[in-house]
Design a protein around this motif. Structure first.
Motif, mmCIF file in Angstrom:
data_model
loop_
_atom_site.group_PDB
_atom_site.id
_atom_site.type_symbol
_atom_site.label_atom_id
_atom_site.label_comp_id
_atom_site.label_asym_id
_atom_site.label_seq_id
_atom_site.Cartn_x
_atom_site.Cartn_y
_atom_site.Cartn_z
ATOM 1 N N LEU A 70 -2.804 12.151 18.663
ATOM 2 C CA LEU A 70 -1.290 12.577 18.443
ATOM 3 C C LEU A 70 -0.280 11.254 18.742
ATOM 4 O O LEU A 70 0.741 11.330 18.118
ATOM 5 N N LEU A 71 -0.632 10.485 19.611
ATOM 6 C CA LEU A 71 0.132 9.246 19.699
ATOM 7 C C LEU A 71 0.109 8.347 18.458
ATOM 8 O O LEU A 71 1.295 7.910 17.869
ATOM 9 N N GLN A 72 -0.912 8.414 17.541
ATOM 10 C CA GLN A 72 -1.036 7.706 16.337
ATOM 11 C C GLN A 72 -0.013 8.676 15.331
ATOM 12 O O GLN A 72 0.649 7.932 14.556
ATOM 13 N N GLY A 73 -0.115 9.843 15.464
ATOM 14 C CA GLY A 73 0.694 10.752 14.497
ATOM 15 C C GLY A 73 2.098 10.472 14.840
ATOM 16 O O GLY A 73 3.065 10.411 13.822
ATOM 17 N N TYR A 74 2.620 10.302 16.118
ATOM 18 C CA TYR A 74 3.982 9.780 16.599
ATOM 19 C C TYR A 74 4.561 8.527 15.843
ATOM 20 O O TYR A 74 5.312 8.490 15.275
ATOM 21 N N THR A 75 3.433 7.605 15.817
ATOM 22 C CA THR A 75 3.778 6.229 15.430
ATOM 23 C C THR A 75 3.964 6.177 13.721
ATOM 24 O O THR A 75 4.787 5.892 13.145
ATOM 25 N N THR A 76 2.928 7.013 13.093
ATOM 26 C CA THR A 76 2.816 7.368 11.544
ATOM 27 C C THR A 76 4.198 7.869 11.398
ATOM 28 O O THR A 76 4.982 7.647 10.308
ATOM 29 N N ALA A 77 4.619 8.916 12.027
ATOM 30 C CA ALA A 77 5.780 9.646 11.626
ATOM 31 C C ALA A 77 7.164 9.098 11.770
ATOM 32 O O ALA A 77 8.003 8.994 10.889
ATOM 33 N N ILE A 78 7.138 8.229 12.674
ATOM 34 C CA ILE A 78 8.510 7.384 12.887
ATOM 35 C C ILE A 78 8.369 6.202 11.659
ATOM 36 O O ILE A 78 9.337 5.933 11.103
ATOM 37 N N GLU A 79 7.354 5.987 11.204
ATOM 38 C CA GLU A 79 7.173 4.771 10.258
ATOM 39 C C GLU A 79 7.969 5.454 9.002
ATOM 40 O O GLU A 79 8.267 5.076 8.168
ATOM 41 N N HIS A 80 7.404 6.697 8.847
ATOM 42 C CA HIS A 80 8.031 7.465 7.574
ATOM 43 C C HIS A 80 9.188 8.189 7.602
ATOM 44 O O HIS A 80 9.653 8.805 6.776
ATOM 45 N N GLY A 81 9.939 8.059 8.831
ATOM 46 C CA GLY A 81 11.316 8.483 9.139
ATOM 47 C C GLY A 81 11.321 10.115 9.346
ATOM 48 O O GLY A 81 12.564 10.812 9.388
ATOM 49 N N ASP A 82 10.225 10.625 9.828
ATOM 50 C CA ASP A 82 10.130 11.937 10.188
ATOM 51 C C ASP A 82 10.009 12.322 11.695
ATOM 52 O O ASP A 82 9.126 12.324 12.306
ATOM 53 N N SER A 83 11.398 12.093 12.200
ATOM 54 C CA SER A 83 11.736 12.410 13.511
ATOM 55 C C SER A 83 11.005 13.700 13.973
ATOM 56 O O SER A 83 10.569 13.717 15.287
ATOM 57 N N TYR A 84 11.103 14.741 13.355
ATOM 58 C CA TYR A 84 10.681 16.000 14.135
ATOM 59 C C TYR A 84 9.613 15.926 14.477
ATOM 60 O O TYR A 84 9.008 16.432 15.571
ATOM 61 N N HIS A 85 8.501 15.576 13.087
ATOM 62 C CA HIS A 85 7.202 15.527 13.570
ATOM 63 C C HIS A 85 6.728 14.502 14.355
ATOM 64 O O HIS A 85 5.731 14.757 15.391
ATOM 65 N N SER A 86 7.376 13.597 14.527
ATOM 66 C CA SER A 86 7.156 12.308 15.274
ATOM 67 C C SER A 86 7.370 12.824 16.774
ATOM 68 O O SER A 86 6.269 12.545 17.799
ATOM 69 N N PHE A 87 8.252 13.438 17.196
ATOM 70 C CA PHE A 87 8.296 13.888 18.624
ATOM 71 C C PHE A 87 7.826 15.152 18.927
ATOM 72 O O PHE A 87 7.355 15.578 20.036
ATOM 73 N N MET A 88 7.254 16.096 17.862
ATOM 74 C CA MET A 88 6.430 16.977 18.157
ATOM 75 C C MET A 88 4.996 16.399 18.716
ATOM 76 O O MET A 88 4.438 16.943 19.672
ATOM 77 N N CYS A 89 4.378 15.399 17.930
ATOM 78 C CA CYS A 89 3.367 14.661 18.332
ATOM 79 C C CYS A 89 3.609 14.167 19.885
ATOM 80 O O CYS A 89 2.577 14.248 20.700
ATOM 81 N N LEU A 90 4.623 13.616 20.258
ATOM 82 C CA LEU A 90 5.016 13.053 21.327
ATOM 83 C C LEU A 90 5.042 14.162 22.390
ATOM 84 O O LEU A 90 4.379 13.880 23.635
ATOM 85 N N ASN A 91 5.386 15.252 22.256
ATOM 86 C CA ASN A 91 5.510 16.351 23.155
ATOM 87 C C ASN A 91 4.264 16.888 23.427
ATOM 88 O O ASN A 91 3.701 17.195 24.464
ATOM 89 N N PHE A 92 3.191 17.223 22.370
ATOM 90 C CA PHE A 92 1.809 17.492 22.629
ATOM 91 C C PHE A 92 1.027 16.362 23.448
ATOM 92 O O PHE A 92 0.201 16.758 24.229
ATOM 93 N N TYR A 93 1.320 15.179 22.933
ATOM 94 C CA TYR A 93 0.919 14.051 23.728
ATOM 95 C C TYR A 93 0.911 14.337 25.309
ATOM 96 O O TYR A 93 0.152 14.104 26.035
ATOM 97 N N CYS A 94 2.389 14.375 25.863
ATOM 98 C CA CYS A 94 2.645 14.377 27.083
ATOM 99 C C CYS A 94 2.025 15.727 27.713
ATOM 100 O O CYS A 94 1.603 15.665 28.713
ATOM 101 N N GLN A 95 1.840 16.836 26.986
ATOM 102 C CA GLN A 95 1.259 17.999 27.501
ATOM 103 C C GLN A 95 -0.194 17.674 28.006
ATOM 104 O O GLN A 95 -0.840 18.046 28.778
ATOM 105 N N PHE A 96 -0.946 17.161 26.767
ATOM 106 C CA PHE A 96 -2.294 16.865 26.935
ATOM 107 C C PHE A 96 -2.555 15.668 28.210
ATOM 108 O O PHE A 96 -3.411 15.967 28.815
ATOM 109 N N GLN A 97 -1.537 14.929 28.607
ATOM 110 C CA GLN A 97 -1.419 13.901 29.529
ATOM 111 C C GLN A 97 -1.565 14.801 30.892
ATOM 112 O O GLN A 97 -2.425 14.341 31.733
ATOM 113 N N TYR A 98 -0.837 15.615 30.756
ATOM 114 C CA TYR A 98 -0.446 16.418 31.978
ATOM 115 C C TYR A 98 -1.871 17.231 32.321
ATOM 116 O O TYR A 98 -2.345 17.248 33.377
ATOM 117 N N PHE A 99 -2.317 17.943 31.327
ATOM 118 C CA PHE A 99 -3.418 18.817 31.270
ATOM 119 C C PHE A 99 -4.699 18.010 31.798
ATOM 120 O O PHE A 99 -5.565 18.420 32.495
#
Length: 181
Positions: free
Chosen positions: A110-139
């Protein structure tokens, strides 16, 4: 066949609007594109439709089929050289694979997905990846103080990119973490 590929591109272009207005029609569109891909040949839209199929299989409890379709979708996207598969990464590693894979593996993807999405200019999916990444870190029980500090930065970044809905969703998790600190 160029006509059939064009038809699949038209269906693909309508997916977001269909999903917003008539989700049941969006599902039909995804499955129709997948069926045409099997009948007439693979196109750039096929991997994304396979991802949707994998999500449907996982939701129906068919995890093996969902995971197999996920792997096939990622492999196919790579072979086709389809850029911007960050939404596929998010969907697969956030919803399907955590049932059978360690969360830290999915979190790293998911962290890789965040980076890839930012590189492609897709802020929505990049931050969705980041949100899930944070949830998983918490879990996973990682350090709450480090996660809290990182999440404050992530929320500011989401707001800078005008992703207010995702910022609010992330802020709710941040508040939960602050309660535990």
């Amino acid at each position: 066949d160029e006509v059939k590929r064009s038809a699949m591109e038209v269906l693909s272009a309508m997916d977001s609007a269909l999903f917003t207005e008539k989700p049941e029609l969006a599902i039909i569109s995804y499955l129709k594109t997948l069926r045409w891909s099997l009948k007439y040949g693979v196109c750039n839209e096929t991997p994304r439709c396979l991802v949707i199929y994998s999500l449907m299989q996982a939701m129906l409890g068919n995890l093996k089929e969902g995971i197999d379709a996920s792997h096939l979708a990622l492999e196919m996207a790579q072979q086709l050289g389809v850029g911007g598969t960050e939404h596929d990464i998010k969907d697969i590693y956030a919803y399907v694979l955590p049932w059978k894979r360690p969360l830290h593996v999915c979190a790293n993807k998911l962290l890789q997905g965040y980076t890839t999405a930012i590189e492609h200019g897709d802020s929505y999916h990049s931050f969705m990846c980041l949100n899930f990444y944070c949830q998983f870190q918490y879990f996973m029980g990682n350090s709450l103080s480090r996660l809290e500090a990182a999440m404050r930065q992530y929320v500011r970044q989401m707001e800078d990119y005008y992703q207010f809905f995702l910022a609010e969703a992330t802020r709710m998790l941040l508040q939960l973490i602050r309660t535990w600190l």
